[in-house]
Design an enzyme around this catalytic site. Sequence first.
Site, PDB file in Angstrom:
ATOM      1  N   GLU A   1      51.068  47.553  37.664  1.00  0.00           N
ATOM      2  CA  GLU A   1      51.406  47.456  39.086  1.00  0.00           C
ATOM      3  C   GLU A   1      52.895  47.708  39.288  1.00  0.00           C
ATOM      4  O   GLU A   1      53.299  48.356  40.256  1.00  0.00           O
ATOM      5  CB  GLU A   1      50.991  46.093  39.633  1.00  0.00           C
TER       6      GLU A   1
ATOM      7  N   ALA B   1      44.725  42.057  45.612  1.00  0.00           N
ATOM      8  CA  ALA B   1      45.997  41.435  45.991  1.00  0.00           C
ATOM      9  C   ALA B   1      46.453  40.451  44.914  1.00  0.00           C
ATOM     10  O   ALA B   1      47.638  40.260  44.699  1.00  0.00           O
ATOM     11  CB  ALA B   1      45.863  40.720  47.334  1.00  0.00           C
TER      12      ALA B   1
ATOM     13  N   PRO C   1      52.707  41.485  39.306  1.00  0.00           N
ATOM     14  CA  PRO C   1      53.552  42.193  38.325  1.00  0.00           C
ATOM     15  C   PRO C   1      54.515  43.165  38.998  1.00  0.00           C
ATOM     16  O   PRO C   1      55.526  43.538  38.416  1.00  0.00           O
ATOM     17  CB  PRO C   1      52.541  42.941  37.444  1.00  0.00           C
TER      18      PRO C   1
ATOM     19  N   HIS D   1      40.362  36.775  42.201  1.00  0.00           N
ATOM     20  CA  HIS D   1      39.886  37.865  43.061  1.00  0.00           C
ATOM     21  C   HIS D   1      39.701  37.371  44.498  1.00  0.00           C
ATOM     22  O   HIS D   1      38.845  37.872  45.218  1.00  0.00           O
ATOM     23  CB  HIS D   1      38.553  38.438  42.569  1.00  0.00           C
TER      24      HIS D   1
HETATM   25  C1  LIG Z   1      47.199  42.712  36.538  1.00  0.00           C
HETATM   26  C2  LIG Z   1      45.825  43.247  36.715  1.00  0.00           C
HETATM   27  N1  LIG Z   1      45.650  44.465  37.267  1.00  0.00           N
HETATM   28  C3  LIG Z   1      44.409  44.961  37.479  1.00  0.00           C
HETATM   29  C4  LIG Z   1      43.297  44.230  37.139  1.00  0.00           C
HETATM   30  C5  LIG Z   1      41.899  44.777  37.420  1.00  0.00           C
HETATM   31  N2  LIG Z   1      41.206  45.139  36.174  1.00  0.00           N
HETATM   32  C6  LIG Z   1      40.419  44.265  35.530  1.00  0.00           C
HETATM   33  S1  LIG Z   1      39.849  44.851  34.100  1.00  0.00           S
HETATM   34  C7  LIG Z   1      40.608  46.346  34.307  1.00  0.00           C
HETATM   35  C8  LIG Z   1      40.486  47.409  33.263  1.00  0.00           C
HETATM   36  C9  LIG Z   1      41.020  46.977  31.941  1.00  0.00           C
HETATM   37  O1  LIG Z   1      40.781  47.943  30.969  1.00  0.00           O
HETATM   38  P1  LIG Z   1      41.195  47.777  29.443  1.00  0.00           P
HETATM   39  O2  LIG Z   1      42.507  47.107  29.341  1.00  0.00           O
HETATM   40  O3  LIG Z   1      41.070  49.074  28.783  1.00  0.00           O
HETATM   41  O4  LIG Z   1      40.144  46.726  28.854  1.00  0.00           O
HETATM   42  P2  LIG Z   1      38.559  46.844  28.756  1.00  0.00           P
HETATM   43  O5  LIG Z   1      38.030  46.327  30.066  1.00  0.00           O
HETATM   44  O6  LIG Z   1      38.200  48.242  28.506  1.00  0.00           O
HETATM   45  O7  LIG Z   1      38.154  45.928  27.658  1.00  0.00           O
HETATM   46  C10 LIG Z   1      41.307  46.355  35.519  1.00  0.00           C
HETATM   47  C11 LIG Z   1      42.069  47.493  36.046  1.00  0.00           C
HETATM   48  C12 LIG Z   1      43.520  42.954  36.565  1.00  0.00           C
HETATM   49  N3  LIG Z   1      42.504  42.174  36.181  1.00  0.00           N
HETATM   50  N4  LIG Z   1      44.772  42.492  36.364  1.00  0.00           N
END
Ligand SMILES: Cc1ncc(C[n+]2csc(CCOP(=O)(O)OP(=O)(O)O)c2C)c(N)n1
Lengths: 339, 413
Positions: A60, A84, A89, A129
């Site tokens: 972010e 939100a 970050p 969330h």
């Molecule tokens: C700070 C933050 N930004 C965005 C999200 C939303 N989000 C949750 S899981 C995810 C993807 C994560 O992917 P990865 O790190 O590759 O792990 P995987 O789910 O593939 O194990 C996102 C964008 C979050 N939880 N926290």
Amino acid sequence: MAKMNMVQALNSAMDVMMERDPTVIVMGQDVGYFGGVFNCTAGLQERYGEKRVFDTPISEAGIVGTAIGMGVNGLRPVAEIQFADYIYPAFDQIVSELARLRYRSAGDFTSPVTLRSPCGGGIRGGQTHSQSPEGIFTHICGIKVVMPSNPYDAKGLLIASIEDDDPVVFFEPKRLYNGPFFGNPKQPASTWASHPKGEVDEGYYSLPIGKADVVRSGSDLTIITYGTMVHVCEAVVRDNELDAEIIDLRSMLPLDIDTLVKSVDKTGRCLIVHEATRFSGFGAELSAQIQERCFWNLSAPIQRVTGWDTPYPHAFEWEYFPGPSRIIAAIEKVMRESA
Amino acid sequence: MSQKPQLRVPGAPARPGEKPDFSYLKLSQAGSVDKPAVHAPVSDTEYLSKQLVRVLDDNGVAQGSWNPGLSVEKLRHGLKLMLAVRAFDDRMLKVHRQGKISFYIQCRGEEAISIAQGLALREGDMLFPSYRNQGLYFARERPVVDLMCQCLSNARDMCRGRQLPIMYHWKEKNIFSISGNLTTQVPQAVGWAMASAIKGEDHLAVTWTGEGSTAESDYHNALTFANVYQAPCIINVVNNQWAISTFQGIAGGQDSPFAARGPGYGMPGIRVDGNDFLAIYAVTEWAAERARTGGGPTLIEHVTYRASAHSTSDDPTRYRAKDEQDHFPLGDPVERLKKHLVGLGVWTQEEHDELITKLDASMVDSWQEALSYGTTEEGSSFAVDSMFDDVYKDIPDHLVAQREKLKRQLQNQ
Ligand SMILES: Cc1ncc(C[n+]2csc(CCOP(=O)(O)OP(=O)(O)O)c2C)c(N)n1
């Protein structure tokens, strides 16, 4: 005119602006091929190409920092922060940079970034969330803070935000994406199809940022609210046949204080309703401003109905949510305490 | 080369309707990558971040110097735990579909990582997992009923109804609380490890994050601190190729492997076959011994594949080729360990099938037991005023007032 839910209206706003203005670009996590986790950017990459609509790394701070740089270099970035709850970050880039660039460079450098982010609870999202952090952002000088409550406003306000030369943080109450919510989770979900604000112009239009909407006029009491709570308040007033005026702020910063004062001077009573936590919440600012201006016309202390001052608990979502019973109790209190 | 700069937006190798393509993955032969001395200088370990440490070959035979030489008992235990995690995930996905829990995240295809590492570490080592490391709870033998109760937010939920399903923690057995905000746990793990060093202890901190999440600043802060202070920790990047709909190229995996960030920050980086139980075990043992004996942190990249959806909130057929997993060159971790054991003559297909049937049945029983402690439909089994506990150690006056107000309102309803 077309029937649109809030997701489609937001999508249409970005579409219209990308079509009109080649400097508008859309960026964020999963916004490209996938069209965003809530579908708000669906189809945009296909239409405008991946140089104007692209996925970003999960950072972010990186999103906001680079959006600022693009803005400085002549683009109008519309960046999505997936929830939100995940905007923190990027806080330094927003507070110290985005908000103050114009000031510290005496207007020589500016960056017209729009940050879109879904907020609010009522979707069983637990503590990460469900948050409504708008109040934190209204404490920052140099950004505008907007939150629509329906598809029509969402489109008009998002277009205005993209066109605005100042940065705008645009919060989208995700509980309203698919339909209005009246505060009772046991009721079947409603859609925007039968709601007048679900009628949306397919072309370009904008709504002024800083103009509240009197969604219902009345004479006994003024209810000031925004986002999801607009519909909950409307339902309470309707179901209890109250003579209340309801004002949807639409924009918190700048604040349409004139509309609020006019109403409270008329009704003499004021209730403020938001989903966010109470302590130092945006309601406190509203209450202070109204008291400063309307004190002699108030016949009862201003009341606030808000989320409790705890994180949003998964199991007690509806005990946390400031639903109808809390609003009714507060209305009764205002009426009872009237001089 | 074009004459002007071009914005590069790394694409996914295949989207729905396209042919899966893993040609971008650089592989090494099983057994072909040498194992350095535990205290080798970082410069002598750099090759580990570019190649792929593998032990199990395509025939399920263990090869090379990384073979950890585990006992048959340990191998069978590992396989059983992996199957238990899979059975658990299957059951939880089913009950989510029935509307019994609000959310779920599977770790299908990634079971070897949490199980092999969980078994290779010591009990006193502190684990800072991501949401896809449920296997750690199996390695440390948490009763599955407890995990199910957390997902139900019921009376036996260790989070007392505060968290989304899967956001477990386990204070007694050193598994840290899951946030929801990505990568926040990585610098925290490093801090824990720094404290371990300050106190003169030899407990490690071990943490996991997805490759997508390594873009967050927190991750880079963590690597800097870990290396500056030579914190006794292991930082694991689980590269399952996808971050929701976003391919790993967008996280920066296109030109240089995630493991290569290790030497960039001054610590060893090891790229390991994340579907190879033996290889994961071996590199973890190596990194753990190094950290425990004063050699500082190691970064491990596990090359694997997210065989499930990201979570119950997305449909992966909307953004990736449907049969992609079948083409993934590193196969399935359970099948590969099974093949190894069958090859050793210490496991049979019949035993395997029997175990799966037994595990499935036991998950059904555990689920029934979990339901007896409360269901989502019945509402929370905690008193509603518990919502105000634990915001602070002692509840402040303004929260007492809010709590009483809520109770009065609920009485009047
Ligand atoms: C700070 C933050 N930004 C965005 C999200 C939303 N989000 C949750 S899981 C995810 C993807 C994560 O992917 P990865 O790190 O590759 O792990 P995987 O789910 O593939 O194990 C996102 C964008 C979050 N939880 N926290």
